[in-house]
Enzyme design. Structure first.
Site, PDB file in Angstrom:
ATOM      1  N   CYS A   5       0.831  -1.169   0.000  1.00 59.39           N
ATOM      2  CA  CYS A   5       0.000   0.000   0.000  1.00 59.39           C
ATOM      3  C   CYS A   5       0.821   1.155   0.000  1.00 59.39           C
ATOM      4  O   CYS A   5       1.457   1.319  -0.162  1.00 59.39           O
ATOM      5  CB  CYS A   5      -0.995  -0.121   0.735  1.00 59.39           C
ATOM      6  SG  CYS A   5      -1.455   0.530   2.332  1.00 59.39           S
ATOM      7  N   GLY A  30      -0.917  -4.041   7.024  1.00 55.25           N
ATOM      8  CA  GLY A  30      -0.359  -3.236   5.943  1.00 55.25           C
ATOM      9  C   GLY A  30      -1.072  -1.905   5.812  1.00 55.25           C
ATOM     10  O   GLY A  30      -1.688  -1.418   6.763  1.00 55.25           O
ATOM     11  N   CYS A  31      -1.024  -1.315   4.650  1.00 56.76           N
ATOM     12  CA  CYS A  31      -1.631  -0.006   4.399  1.00 56.76           C
ATOM     13  C   CYS A  31      -3.108  -0.012   4.767  1.00 56.76           C
ATOM     14  O   CYS A  31      -3.877  -0.847   4.283  1.00 56.76           O
ATOM     15  CB  CYS A  31      -1.471   0.355   2.928  1.00 56.76           C
ATOM     16  SG  CYS A  31      -2.299   1.879   2.456  1.00 56.76           S
TER      17      CYS A  31
END
Length: 215
Positions: free
Chosen positions: A16, A48-49
């Site tokens: 991301c 994650g993102c």
């Protein structure tokens, strides 16, 4: 679990101010208390993102609210820039408010582990750093046990071909991210990252988890 295993094969793991944020945190805590009083529960996940994880969980039936933010670190009221530096100790995370009568915590864990790579330490695709780590922040013993059991199942069946490195930690203060991060995908669908990374993940989610999606 069948959809989970199918999804793993198809999933691409490509990547991301203080006073105001303090007020936002207080409002967020009030919202959680009200949610609990209304029979709703909260799940806090980092994979994650948060642009990706937020977009995915907003699609699920029984999910009432998703907030992108920061948790698990040492700095009070961190900014996005500070978290991205990797020095605050926070992870990009989402706080999910859900109705357990419509979707179980185990279902949430299933989608969580199917939509990111829990075998890469402090990394999701091109996003590298402790802020992108895989971590479950549990609220209470029941969530802790459920997460432990799910990870044990994944490892025992060698689902990923590698050991799951997802951390389990007790939930602490959650700092909502800046306004422009909230509902990011739906407001920026034509942005490059959204088109290249998030849209394909959503397509696979919609294909493999039709029964769990909002109408």
């Amino acid at each position: 679990m069948k959809a989970f295993f199918v999804f793993l094969v198809a999933l691409s793991t490509a990547s991301c101010q203080s006073k105001e944020k303090s007020l936002t945190v207080e409002k967020n805590e009030e919202h959680k208390i009200m949610s609990e009083q209304n029979g709703l529960e909260v799940a806090t996940l980092a994979g994650g993102c948060f642009w990706c994880t937020e977009a995915l969980f907003l699609e699920l039936k029984g999910v009432k609210k998703v907030v992108s933010g920061y948790t698990g670190g040492k700095t009070k009221n961190p900014t996005y820039e500070e978290v991205c530096s990797g020095y605050t100790g926070h992870a990009e995370a989402i706080e999910i408010t859900f109705d357990p009568n419509e979707i179980s915590y185990e279902d949430i864990l299933e989608v969580f582990f199917a939509t990111h790579d829990p075998t890469t330490l402090n990394r999701q695709g091109a996003d590298v750093g402790t802020q992108y780590r895989s971590e479950v922040f549990y609220h209470g013993d029941a969530q802790k046990k459920a997460a432990e059991n799910f990870i044990q199942l994944l490892n025992d069946q060698n689902i990923f071909g590698k050991k799951v490195v997802t951390k389990l930690s007790e939930a602490t203060v959650f700092y909502p991210a800046e306004d422009y991060h909230q509902n990011y995908y739906n407001r920026n669908k034509n942005q490059g990252y959204c088109m290249a990374v998030i849209s394909p993940k959503l397509d696979k989610l919609r294909k493999n988890y039709k029964s769990k999606l909002k109408e």
